[in-house]
Design a protein around this motif. Structure first.
Motif, short mmCIF file in Angstrom:
data_model
loop_
_atom_site.label_atom_id
_atom_site.label_comp_id
_atom_site.label_asym_id
_atom_site.label_seq_id
_atom_site.Cartn_x
_atom_site.Cartn_y
_atom_site.Cartn_z
N GLU A 1 0.95 -1.14 0.05
CA GLU A 1 -0.04 -0.07 0.05
C GLU A 1 0.87 1.45 -0.20
OE1 GLU A 1 -3.84 -1.49 2.45
OE2 GLU A 1 -2.16 -1.02 3.49
N LEU A 2 1.90 1.19 0.81
CA LEU A 2 2.80 2.53 0.66
C LEU A 2 3.66 2.50 -0.64
CD1 LEU A 2 4.81 1.54 4.09
CD2 LEU A 2 3.34 3.43 3.80
N GLU A 3 3.84 1.39 -1.50
CA GLU A 3 4.30 1.80 -2.83
C GLU A 3 3.40 2.37 -3.79
OE1 GLU A 3 5.90 -2.19 -3.67
OE2 GLU A 3 7.85 -1.83 -2.47
N ILE A 4 1.92 1.82 -3.44
CA ILE A 4 1.03 2.41 -4.42
C ILE A 4 0.71 3.96 -4.00
CG2 ILE A 4 -1.43 2.15 -4.54
CD1 ILE A 4 -1.40 -0.73 -4.27
N PRO B 1 2.87 17.37 -0.45
CA PRO B 1 3.32 16.24 -0.96
C PRO B 1 4.32 15.80 -0.48
CG PRO B 1 2.50 17.80 -2.49
CD PRO B 1 2.35 18.37 -1.37
N ILE B 2 5.57 16.89 -0.37
CA ILE B 2 6.88 16.05 0.13
C ILE B 2 6.88 15.71 1.43
CG2 ILE B 2 9.36 17.12 0.33
CD1 ILE B 2 8.54 17.33 -2.55
N LEU B 3 6.43 16.22 2.22
CA LEU B 3 6.06 15.64 3.64
C LEU B 3 5.65 14.27 3.63
CD1 LEU B 3 4.58 18.78 5.54
CD2 LEU B 3 6.99 17.78 5.91
N LEU B 4 4.45 14.11 2.78
CA LEU B 4 3.90 12.69 2.65
C LEU B 4 4.86 11.58 2.09
CD1 LEU B 4 0.00 13.10 1.55
CD2 LEU B 4 0.95 12.89 4.03
N LEU B 5 5.45 12.01 1.32
CA LEU B 5 6.38 11.36 0.30
C LEU B 5 7.86 10.91 1.36
CD1 LEU B 5 6.54 10.01 -2.37
CD2 LEU B 5 8.08 12.11 -3.05
N ASN B 6 8.05 11.95 2.22
CA ASN B 6 9.02 11.50 3.10
C ASN B 6 8.76 10.64 4.18
OD1 ASN B 6 10.85 13.42 1.68
ND2 ASN B 6 10.91 15.12 3.14
N GLU B 7 7.62 10.76 4.49
CA GLU B 7 7.06 9.83 5.48
C GLU B 7 7.03 8.46 5.06
OE1 GLU B 7 5.73 8.36 9.40
OE2 GLU B 7 6.92 10.44 8.63
N ILE B 8 6.50 8.42 3.86
CA ILE B 8 6.15 7.12 2.83
C ILE B 8 7.61 6.22 2.73
CG2 ILE B 8 5.58 5.72 0.79
CD1 ILE B 8 3.38 8.13 0.55
N ASN B 9 8.61 7.31 2.33
CA ASN B 9 10.02 6.71 2.18
C ASN B 9 10.39 6.19 3.42
OD1 ASN B 9 9.97 7.33 -0.66
ND2 ASN B 9 10.70 9.16 -0.36
N LYS B 10 10.19 6.83 4.56
CA LYS B 10 11.10 6.65 5.86
C LYS B 10 10.31 5.13 6.17
CE LYS B 10 10.26 7.87 10.84
NZ LYS B 10 9.82 8.71 11.67
N LYS B 11 8.94 5.01 6.16
CA LYS B 11 8.40 3.70 6.49
C LYS B 11 8.71 2.59 5.46
CE LYS B 11 5.69 5.33 9.90
NZ LYS B 11 5.84 4.97 11.25
N LEU B 12 8.90 2.86 4.28
CA LEU B 12 9.46 1.85 3.41
C LEU B 12 10.98 1.30 3.85
CD1 LEU B 12 8.30 3.23 -0.24
CD2 LEU B 12 7.49 0.96 0.84
N ASN B 13 11.64 2.21 4.08
CA ASN B 13 13.03 2.11 4.93
C ASN B 13 12.85 1.11 5.69
OD1 ASN B 13 14.38 3.35 2.36
ND2 ASN B 13 14.39 5.11 3.54
N GLU B 14 12.16 1.29 6.78
CA GLU B 14 11.90 0.56 8.13
C GLU B 14 11.51 -0.67 7.54
OE1 GLU B 14 9.42 2.81 10.38
OE2 GLU B 14 10.64 4.62 10.77
N GLY B 15 10.81 -0.81 6.70
CA GLY B 15 10.41 -2.37 6.34
C GLY B 15 11.48 -3.28 5.57
#
Length: 564
Positions: A260-263, A548-562
């Motif tokens: 879902e994060l990647e989508i 959009p940058i704030l959301l994207l940074n948070e998504i990237n952070k969660k993806l890196n944690e995964g």
């Protein structure tokens, strides 16, 4: 209802400003034409008011603030109405002090009107109405000329004024960018191209039950809801995404799994950052044919550049060295020691707070102002030494106020005004001229340009400079008064012109559009000097407070944690 806030939205030319004129009495007492039906203010027909008494009840801040400025300083402008109504001097000063402190312009009350930025003029006009204590206040695109800080400040102040009931004020706001005003609104009315009502109701009900229909109404819907609506469509998420609260969406990211994060990441990148819809024009080798805008017949050669973000000194088109400008006879410095190199074929966003000198810089680059000190070079030649007539043909300048560059009495003659002056009228083909006219909308070529809407006038401005094919295109707030479809058409045209080698500089407070479409960002600070000049990606990485940058940074952070 009294004390409510209504948003009136709709495409350019749908009649929003006309409705405002009818509520204020400009129609029928000041603007003539054929009308039927009635308008009632507090249950009383406008025909039972006289214009003077109605204007005390209903204040109208027009889309173009210059139309309502009649004096020489800010303080004189704000006091003008009260003085004409013979209010005592003490009360006038007290009201001015209260309103100006509330709106944040107390420190510039003695500033001459002709030395104000567009945003400062807008605030001045607004204060001149608030000081009159109207019962109904209509604001036609009130945040169009404001920087982000001033915009937030104004909206928060309006919200507090309405909710505090300190002033019994009913607000009607005409606006294209719904994301900025919906959270202060009670009701929403959306017009269609024919000037009839497509949607009306509470903001909550329309967002919750009719969001798909709202998107079809050619208005700029809240980007957050649009992104998550698409996310819901792709993931079949059960959650409803109608909140206007950014924190709600930011917190929701923590609940998503890896897929879902990647989508969501892909949706944000394609819709808000990478302008995927324009990628089809990259490295084209066939003739382009657009329905909504004009493009000359051409073939694009495939680019051999490895990295467009690297400066190439051989391609420097414009350069400024220690550029400084003072307003005449005032000693006020607008720009200070600006040193820039602008490449041929660059696409630049020019940003900064109100009064930082953005418009002044564009005037200087267009050779409409002369520097107080420093120098400007065009292709390594001092601009001062270049024949002004020759240089004028190389530069297309879209002014902040579209009426400042309308000279003729018909749309067709206005578009052909430049080619006639430059002696190239024979080069303009009829088919090409028709495309330029169609860019404005479904209009009669013989129609008087001053009878067009603000958005249509802006598109006329664009047509009148595209027609003579300048090398440099300078645009001062080009998106004001434009609906979603028109913005897409303008951007599409500018993008293709940029691919053809045009150098484009857009001054705008609309960071979302600059994030999506430009290559570089120039940021001026309040003192009129360079705060930053960098590639778009670097700039928004350093200034990551945009949604959009704030959301994207948070998504990237969660993806890196995964991944760990």
């Amino acid at each position: 209802m009294e004390g409510e806030t209504l948003i009136l939205a709709g495409p350019s030319g749908s009649g929003k400003s006309t409705i405002a004129y009818a509520m204020n009495g400009i129609i029928p007492w000041r603007q003539k034409g054929f009308a039927k039906g009635d308008v009632k203010i507090f249950g009383e027909s406008i025909w039972n008011y006289d214009f003077t008494s109605l204007s005390k009840v209903v204040g109208l801040v027009k889309q173009n603030p210059i139309e309502q400025l009649v004096t020489f300083t800010i303080k004189d402008e704000i006091s003008f109405g009260l003085e004409n109504l013979n209010y005592p001097a003490d009360e006038i000063n007290s009201r001015i002090e209260h309103i100006c402190r509330m709106m944040g312009i107390s420190d510039i009350l003695d500033r001459p009107i002709d030395q104000l930025s567009g945003g400062q003029k807008q605030l001045t006009v607004l204060c001149s109405f608030l000081v009159m204590n109207p019962k109904i206040l209509i604001l036609d695109e009130p945040i169009a000329f404001l920087d982000q800080q001033s915009e937030s400040f104004l909206l928060n102040r309006l919200k507090s004024v309405v909710k505090a009931k300190e002033i019994p004020l009913t607000l009607i706001i005409i606006e294209h960018r719904l994301s900025r005003v919906l959270d202060i609104a009670d009701k929403l009315i959306v017009l269609n191209d024919e000037g009839t009502i497509s949607l009306q109701g509470s903001v909550t009900d329309i967002i919750h039950d009719n969001f798909s229909q709202l998107k079809k109404c050619n208005v700029r819907v809240p980007w957050l809801i649009d992104v998550f609506d698409e996310f819901k469509n792709q993931t079949h998420a059960e959650k409803d995404f109608q909140s206007l609260d950014f924190q709600f969406y930011f917190d929701y990211i923590s609940k998503l799994n890896q897929d879902e994060l990647e989508i969501l990441q892909k949706i944000i990148l394609s819709r808000e950052i990478n302008a995927e819809e324009l990628k089809k024009y990259d490295n084209l080798d066939q003739v382009i044919n657009l329905n909504e805008t004009y493009v000359k017949s051409l073939k694009f050669e495939k680019s051999t550049e490895k990295n467009d973000e690297i400066f190439n000194n051989d391609k420097i088109l414009l350069e400024t060295k220690d550029l400084t400008f003072f307003y005449p006879n005032s000693g006020i410095k607008a720009l200070s020691n600006i040193s820039l190199q602008i490449q041929k074929g660059d696409f630049i966003g020019l940003v900064g707070p109100n009064g930082s000198g953005k418009t002044t810089l564009l005037y200087l680059l267009a050779n409409l102002y002369q520097p107080s000190s420093g120098a400007i070079y065009f292709k390594n030649q001092l601009l001062y030494d270049i024949d002004s007539y020759d240089y004028a043909q190389k530069v297309g300048f879209i002014f902040q106020n579209p009426e400042n560059m309308i000279f003729k009495s018909s749309i067709k003659d206005e578009i052909l005004y430049g080619p006639k002056n430059f002696g190239i009228l024979s080069r303009v083909k009829d088919k090409y001229l028709k495309k330029l006219i169609s860019m404005i909308g479904k209009v009669d070529p013989l129609r008087n340009p001053f009878n067009l809407s603000w958005g249509q006038k802006r598109r006329l401005n664009l047509s009148s400079i595209f027609v003579y094919d300048p090398e440099i295109i300078l645009l001062d707030e080009p998106f004001i008064g434009q609906d979603q479809k028109t913005i897409e058409a303008i951007i599409e045209t500018l993008y293709i012109e940029n691919k053809r080698g045009k150098t484009i500089i857009i001054s705008s407070h609309d960071y979302h559009l600059l994030l999506k479409y430009t290559k570089r960002i120039i940021e001026l600070n309040k003192e009129g000097s360079i705060q930053d000049y960098d590639t778009k990606s670097n700039y928004f990485s350093k200034h990551s407070n945009l949604g959009p940058i704030l959301l994207l940074n948070e998504i990237n952070k969660k993806l890196n944690e995964g991944d760990t």
